[in-house]
Design a protein around this motif. Structure first.
Motif, short mmCIF file in Angstrom:
data_model
loop_
_atom_site.label_atom_id
_atom_site.label_comp_id
_atom_site.label_asym_id
_atom_site.label_seq_id
_atom_site.Cartn_x
_atom_site.Cartn_y
_atom_site.Cartn_z
N ALA A 114 1.40 -1.10 -0.03
CA ALA A 114 -0.14 -0.37 -0.32
C ALA A 114 0.93 0.76 0.28
CB ALA A 114 -0.42 0.12 1.68
N LYS A 115 2.12 1.02 0.91
CA LYS A 115 2.92 3.21 1.02
C LYS A 115 3.83 2.58 -0.15
CE LYS A 115 4.29 2.86 6.20
NZ LYS A 115 5.10 1.84 7.00
N ALA A 116 4.43 1.60 -0.46
CA ALA A 116 4.63 1.98 -2.48
C ALA A 116 4.21 2.65 -3.20
CB ALA A 116 5.43 0.14 -2.56
N LEU A 117 2.31 1.17 -3.67
CA LEU A 117 1.65 2.11 -4.55
C LEU A 117 1.25 3.39 -4.57
CD1 LEU A 117 0.35 1.71 -6.75
CD2 LEU A 117 -1.40 0.31 -4.97
N CYS A 118 0.72 4.11 -2.70
CA CYS A 118 1.09 5.08 -2.77
C CYS A 118 1.62 6.01 -3.80
CB CYS A 118 0.01 5.47 -1.41
SG CYS A 118 -0.92 4.69 -0.65
N LYS A 119 2.60 6.10 -3.11
CA LYS A 119 4.00 6.73 -3.27
C LYS A 119 4.40 7.03 -4.50
CE LYS A 119 9.49 6.79 -2.30
NZ LYS A 119 10.61 5.82 -1.60
N ARG A 120 4.13 5.74 -5.41
CA ARG A 120 4.02 5.81 -7.40
C ARG A 120 3.35 6.59 -7.40
NH1 ARG A 120 4.83 0.14 -7.30
NH2 ARG A 120 2.43 0.01 -7.91
N SER A 121 2.15 6.62 -6.93
CA SER A 121 1.04 7.32 -7.51
C SER A 121 0.86 9.09 -7.34
CB SER A 121 -0.23 6.75 -6.99
OG SER A 121 -0.55 5.35 -7.31
N TYR A 122 1.51 9.71 -5.79
CA TYR A 122 1.78 9.90 -5.21
C TYR A 122 3.05 11.09 -5.48
CZ TYR A 122 -3.08 9.27 -4.65
OH TYR A 122 -4.32 8.18 -4.84
N ARG A 123 3.51 10.52 -5.99
CA ARG A 123 5.09 11.63 -5.34
C ARG A 123 5.01 12.32 -6.13
NH1 ARG A 123 8.54 6.55 -8.26
NH2 ARG A 123 7.92 7.28 -9.85
N GLY A 124 6.42 13.44 -5.53
CA GLY A 124 5.99 14.99 -5.78
C GLY A 124 6.35 15.29 -7.65
N GLN A 125 5.72 15.27 -8.17
CA GLN A 125 6.63 16.07 -9.21
C GLN A 125 6.46 17.21 -10.01
OE1 GLN A 125 8.01 12.90 -11.49
NE2 GLN A 125 6.65 11.23 -11.10
N GLN A 126 7.19 17.29 -11.26
CA GLN A 126 7.85 19.21 -11.23
C GLN A 126 6.91 19.15 -12.81
OE1 GLN A 126 11.79 19.14 -13.30
NE2 GLN A 126 12.65 19.24 -11.61
N SER A 127 5.97 20.36 -12.80
CA SER A 127 5.19 20.48 -13.76
C SER A 127 6.14 20.46 -14.71
CB SER A 127 4.68 21.84 -12.94
OG SER A 127 3.77 22.42 -13.62
N ALA A 128 5.90 19.78 -15.48
CA ALA A 128 5.98 19.83 -16.78
C ALA A 128 5.13 18.44 -17.33
CB ALA A 128 8.08 19.28 -16.95
N ALA A 129 6.38 18.22 -18.78
CA ALA A 129 5.54 17.65 -19.87
C ALA A 129 6.27 16.52 -20.47
CB ALA A 129 4.12 17.27 -20.33
N LEU A 130 6.44 15.71 -20.87
CA LEU A 130 7.53 14.97 -21.80
C LEU A 130 6.37 14.51 -23.70
CD1 LEU A 130 8.56 11.96 -19.83
CD2 LEU A 130 9.63 14.00 -20.35
N LEU A 131 6.88 15.23 -24.40
CA LEU A 131 6.24 15.90 -25.70
C LEU A 131 7.15 14.84 -26.60
CD1 LEU A 131 5.90 19.49 -25.66
CD2 LEU A 131 3.83 18.15 -24.48
N PHE A 132 5.76 13.79 -26.88
CA PHE A 132 6.18 13.27 -28.53
C PHE A 132 5.06 13.10 -29.94
CE2 PHE A 132 7.18 11.20 -24.26
CZ PHE A 132 8.54 10.60 -24.04
N ASP A 133 5.24 12.38 -30.32
CA ASP A 133 4.69 12.46 -32.08
C ASP A 133 3.69 11.91 -31.72
OD1 ASP A 133 3.32 13.00 -33.71
OD2 ASP A 133 4.71 11.69 -35.74
N GLY A 134 1.83 12.80 -31.32
CA GLY A 134 0.23 12.26 -30.88
C GLY A 134 0.95 11.39 -29.57
N LEU A 135 1.38 11.90 -28.68
CA LEU A 135 0.90 11.79 -27.41
C LEU A 135 1.58 12.71 -26.51
CD1 LEU A 135 0.38 9.70 -25.56
CD2 LEU A 135 2.59 8.56 -25.96
N SER A 136 1.23 13.21 -25.53
CA SER A 136 1.88 13.58 -24.48
C SER A 136 1.81 13.30 -22.59
CB SER A 136 2.11 15.52 -23.92
OG SER A 136 -0.25 15.64 -24.20
N ILE A 137 2.93 13.59 -22.06
CA ILE A 137 2.71 13.07 -20.54
C ILE A 137 2.51 14.11 -19.77
CG2 ILE A 137 3.44 11.14 -19.26
CD1 ILE A 137 4.56 9.30 -21.62
N ASN A 138 1.70 14.23 -18.23
CA ASN A 138 1.65 15.43 -17.70
C ASN A 138 2.10 14.96 -16.61
OD1 ASN A 138 0.98 16.87 -15.59
ND2 ASN A 138 -0.01 18.45 -17.29
N LEU A 139 3.12 14.64 -15.92
CA LEU A 139 4.07 14.11 -14.84
C LEU A 139 3.36 14.84 -13.71
CD1 LEU A 139 8.10 14.53 -15.77
CD2 LEU A 139 6.17 13.09 -16.01
#
Length: 231
Positions: A114-139
């Motif tokens: 449970a702790k590991a899943l919460c950590k993966r799901s809600y850990r802090g991320q910089q306000s940024a996105a990875l941009l690819f052709d046809g796809l963007s990932i908002n961190l």
């Protein structure tokens, strides 16, 4: 967000519920416990949860329907159940479960997961996105946009995508994906990885035969192949 998480815990066995409730509280998690499906469905509609721990066989309904409801609300979910066959586990993953623990289980193991899943799901991320052709990932929002649509990914699906997208063109074996997404000690099978990736591809509108984002490299693993574009 705060490190204290509100957990929906649905278990109809009183002794099991009492023990895990105690362990969750000791882990500084706020627990909302129900012993039946209808009350849990109402709670999902009216309350906010950061994690769901669900049994499958419940009075008044099927835990798999609860799972679908939780996944639709982007709540990371662990199934805890006596249904132990590989078919049952794969069905849970196909429905969107992030993790699956078979009874009898160690309460400490459930808390660790449970702790590991919460950590993966809600850990802090910089306000940024990875941009690819046809796809963007908002961190920051942990969301994906593909062809102007925002499919609802589970926590594990997002982590699988992000792990590969951070190193485009690298071929990841299933063992490498298990280690990076779940941890090397997690009892996750290769078939479970394949199931999660099949679900991810479907949500991205990707094709195994003619992939735009995730390619299968037979005998090796998976490769993120989309072309990165500048922001």
């Amino acid at each position: 967000m705060s490190d204290q998480y509100t957990v929906l815990y649905v278990e109809d066995d009183p002794s099991s519920a009492e023990i895990l409730n105690l362990y969750l509280a000791q882990a500084d998690m706020q627990v909302v416990h129900f012993d039946n499906a209808p009350d849990a469905h109402r709670a999902l509609q009216n309350l906010t949860f950061q994690l769901a721990i669900l049994d499958v066989m419940l009075p008044g309904g099927d835990g798999r329907e609860l799972l679908k409801d939780a996944v639709a609300r982007n709540i990371p979910t662990i199934m805890v159940t006596a249904k132990v066959s590989e078919t049952d586990r794969l069905e849970g993953f196909e429905l969107g479960a992030d993790d699956y623990v078979c009874k009898p289980y160690s309460p400490r193991e459930v808390i660790s997961r449970a702790k590991a899943l919460c950590k993966r799901s809600y850990r802090g991320q910089q306000s940024a996105a990875l941009l690819f052709d046809g796809l963007s990932i908002n961190l920051e929002s942990k969301s994906v946009t593909v062809t102007q649509q925002t499919p609802a990914l589970t926590a594990v699906e997002f982590e699988l995508l992000l792990t590969m997208a951070k190193q485009p063109q690298q071929v990841f074996s299933r063992a490498q994906l298990i280690e990076q997404v779940w941890g090397s000690d997690a009892p996750i099978t290769d078939r479970a990885v394949d199931t999660h990736l099949a679900n991810l591809r479907k949500k991205l509108g990707d094709s195994k035969a003619e992939p735009k984002f995730i390619a299968t490299r037979y005998g090796q693993g998976y490769q993120f192949i989309a072309r990165k574009v500048s922001s």
